[in-house]
Design an enzyme around this catalytic site. Structure first.
Site, mmCIF file in Angstrom:
data_model
loop_
_atom_site.group_PDB
_atom_site.id
_atom_site.type_symbol
_atom_site.label_atom_id
_atom_site.label_comp_id
_atom_site.label_asym_id
_atom_site.label_seq_id
_atom_site.Cartn_x
_atom_site.Cartn_y
_atom_site.Cartn_z
ATOM 1 N N HIS A 187 -15.438 54.148 33.007
ATOM 2 C CA HIS A 187 -14.379 54.693 33.860
ATOM 3 C C HIS A 187 -14.855 54.982 35.283
ATOM 4 O O HIS A 187 -14.223 54.562 36.249
ATOM 5 C CB HIS A 187 -13.834 55.971 33.220
ATOM 6 C CG HIS A 187 -12.963 56.773 34.113
ATOM 7 N ND1 HIS A 187 -11.673 56.399 34.413
ATOM 8 C CD2 HIS A 187 -13.197 57.905 34.814
ATOM 9 C CE1 HIS A 187 -11.152 57.296 35.244
ATOM 10 N NE2 HIS A 187 -12.046 58.209 35.501
ATOM 11 N N GLU A 429 -13.827 35.593 25.462
ATOM 12 C CA GLU A 429 -14.553 36.864 25.360
ATOM 13 C C GLU A 429 -15.094 37.121 23.960
ATOM 14 O O GLU A 429 -15.675 38.181 23.701
ATOM 15 C CB GLU A 429 -13.652 38.022 25.804
ATOM 16 C CG GLU A 429 -12.283 38.024 25.163
ATOM 17 C CD GLU A 429 -11.325 39.000 25.817
ATOM 18 O OE1 GLU A 429 -11.783 39.980 26.424
ATOM 19 O OE2 GLU A 429 -10.108 38.761 25.729
ATOM 20 N N ASP A 453 -16.800 42.050 27.495
ATOM 21 C CA ASP A 453 -16.829 42.013 26.035
ATOM 22 C C ASP A 453 -17.750 40.917 25.517
ATOM 23 O O ASP A 453 -18.435 41.094 24.502
ATOM 24 C CB ASP A 453 -15.420 41.810 25.478
ATOM 25 C CG ASP A 453 -14.666 43.120 25.331
ATOM 26 O OD1 ASP A 453 -15.323 44.160 25.151
ATOM 27 O OD2 ASP A 453 -13.429 43.112 25.396
ATOM 28 N N CYS A 500 -13.296 36.754 35.003
ATOM 29 C CA CYS A 500 -12.656 37.995 35.451
ATOM 30 C C CYS A 500 -13.418 39.232 34.989
ATOM 31 O O CYS A 500 -12.945 40.348 35.150
ATOM 32 C CB CYS A 500 -11.210 38.063 34.971
ATOM 33 S SG CYS A 500 -11.009 37.873 33.189
#
Length: 559
Positions: A187, A429, A453, A500
């Site tokens: 975060h 992923e 991931d 991405c």
């Protein structure tokens, strides 16, 4: 670990927690119902606070808007009957007062999450702690005042920062962030990058080494922290910081130039976005498009599933803000660490390896079709691509495409406009998708590699666990070879391959990814000017040779 590059200096603002220990007194049987009523009232107040925070995030700048999905997750925990039953059970059974019952229950759930191998589930332990802290402050009648004394531009130093912390901070006064815990993909890292705030995370025990208001120099380009610097050190730091600012300024001034290497290879540099507002702000960086539009934002900011019309308006707004540039919309990606308080997911031992993303959509075609229809309708207003997440089976992809074709047929019959040639692709992923890359490439128009991931799954290293943080490394030879395999498989089928994940915005990785053959780089919008500048200065031929040498090595080359 560098979470967001840059230089920051100023007095240290040590985050002090205004927290009190839980009351340890036992209660009498006749007090049971009164304690449960206190808990009911605290939960009600907590829900009101979180709903208010959710509403406030919609008007925040791009960097803090991403808190919405986290607060939605906190709401899910707070309203989950499991926590409620655990707390009230301890009150009735053990005659614990409500504060101690809450603390013991939160300890129990957090420990269970922390014992899991999956990064997202370990991060869920932090969510439980944040919810516990919110309820405890309510029960104790203590106001959240940790940041009310932040009145001058400072370097914030904390053990860790919760989503609730970052929304209460005046980000205009935050020069830099240092945390003892956390990870690059966590975060704090995301908030820092999107806000352009230099940040180091997972630095270890730093609070005991820095005094409140002590002068701090934060070099988040090289990864160093200097306290109480002498004059010579301060001057050297200022020179480095000035050079870095000049470089960033020049990169931003040239952001509207096409991204073409010195030997003529043209590349796309796009932005990741989580809302129409973020897409609009990304356009100011002259990006080549939106490489990842996280559609789940719309679901997480509501108290029910958004209608087709609501989704259509949001997607159309994002598409229009790009002015004809491409917008890649990822279909609903919930599950794992991302939940909806109005949609109960099945209880699973490891949700990130369970029912999530495309698996939920295929189980609930009604939800899936509503979204696909909205995306298709938005495609009539600009260049739209549809991307399916977490594909591991060819059958999953084929079923998703089948449902998409049903939606197209319905819209035709209704006379509603959409782009008949809208392109479809998948996120790579999972290791399964890597191995099946050739078969999958024959069924789609593009790939986008999600390195966050993919790295975690390939290396079995929890990206949110500080104990194994050094093992989570996207430069690991196995990860690089996976990336190369996917790019080669895509190009053999004549489809472009983008990325991405966080690696796409890593300045050290730019030339390596270029050499591996990547066509599109997508990242936080503030990172795009520097990546463009780096790629423009690169020679593709030389990068290919360097990448080939890197692929031969069994050792990690960077990171």
């Amino acid at each position: 670990m560098i979470a967001s590059e840059g230089y920051a200096s100023g007095p240290a603002f040590i985050v002090q927690r205004d927290e009190r220990p839980a009351c340890t007194d036992k209660i009498r049987e006749e007090e049971i119902e009164e304690e449960i009523l206190r808990f009911d009232q605290a939960v009600e107040t907590g829900v009101e606070q979180l709903r208010k925070l959710l509403e406030e995030t919609q008007s925040l700048p791009v960097g803090q808007a991403g808190n919405a999905d986290i607060f939605a997750g906190h709401l899910e925990i707070l309203t989950d009957c499991t926590l409620y039953e655990e707390v009230t059970g301890r009150i009735r059974r053990d005659l614990e007062n409500v504060q101690m019952a809450l603390q013991l229950s939160a300890d129990h759930f957090a420990a269970a999450f922390e014992a899991m191998d999956d990064a997202y589930m370990r991060e869920r332990a932090d969510d439980v702690r944040d919810v516990e802290r919110r309820l405890m402050l309510i029960l104790q009648g203590v106001e959240e005042t940790a940041f009310h004394t932040l009145r001058e531009t400072s370097v914030v130093v904390a053990a860790d920062l919760t989503p609730s912390d970052t929304i209460r901070m005046n980000m205009d006064l935050v020069a830099g962030i240092i945390t003892e815990k956390g990870g690059v993909t966590g975060h704090v890292g995301i908030i820092a990058r999107n806000s352009g705030i230099p940040s180091l995370v997972c630095v270890g025990p730093i609070l005991s080494k820095i005094r409140n208001r002590e002068r701090v120099l934060l070099d988040a380009e090289r990864g160093s922290i200097i306290t109480s610097p002498d004059r010579e050190t301060q001057e050297k730091f200022c020179r480095n910081a000035a050079a870095y600012r000049d470089m960033c300024k020049k990169a931003k001034e040239n952001a509207d130039l096409p991204c073409i290497t010195v030997d003529g290879r043209k590349l796309s540099v796009c932005a990741n976005a989580g809302s129409p507002e973020e897409a609009e702000q990304a356009a100011a960086y002259s990006v080549d498009g939106i490489g990842l539009f996280r559609s789940e934002f719309l679901y997480m900011r509501q108290r029910r599933f958004p209608t087709e019309e609501e989704q259509f308006e949001a997607y159309r707004s994002a598409v229009r803000s790009m002015g004809g540039r491409e917008v890649t919309i990822r279909t609903l990606d919930i599950g794992g660490d991302k939940g909806l308080d109005y949609f109960q997911l099945p209880k699973e031992e490891n949700p990130f390896l369970g029912c999530r993303a495309i698996r939920i959509c295929l189980k609930r075609p009604d939800i899936f079709k509503t979204q696909l229809r909205a995306i298709l309708r938005a495609s009539a207003f600009g260049r739209v691509r549809i991307m399916f997440p977490m594909i591991a089976w060819v059958e999953e992809l084929e079923k998703a495409l089948e449902i998409l074709n049903v939606c197209k047929k319905e819209l035709r019959e209704e006379g509603k406009l959409f782009d008949e040639g809208v392109e479809t692709g998948i996120m790579i992923e999972t290791p399964a998708a890597v191995i099946l890359a050739q078969e999958l490439a024959s069924r789609v128009d593009f790939f986008s590699i999600g390195t966050n991931d993919l790295t975690q799954y390939m290396l079995a290293a929890d990206r949110g666990n500080s104990e194994v943080a050094p093992l989570y490394n996207p430069f690991h030879p196995a990860v690089l070879r996976c990336i190369h395999h996917v790019i080669r498989a895509g190009h053999e089928r004549h489809i472009p391959v983008g990325m991405c994940g966080e690696l796409a915005g890593n300045i050290e990785a730019a030339r390596l990814l270029l050499g591996l053959g990547l066509d599109e780089f997508s990242m936080s919008a503030p990172s795009t000017p520097r990546i463009k500048q780096e790629l423009r200065a690169a020679n593709y031929g030389e990068a290919v040779e360097a990448a080939a040498e890197a692929l031969k090595s069994p050792y990690t080359i960077l990171g």
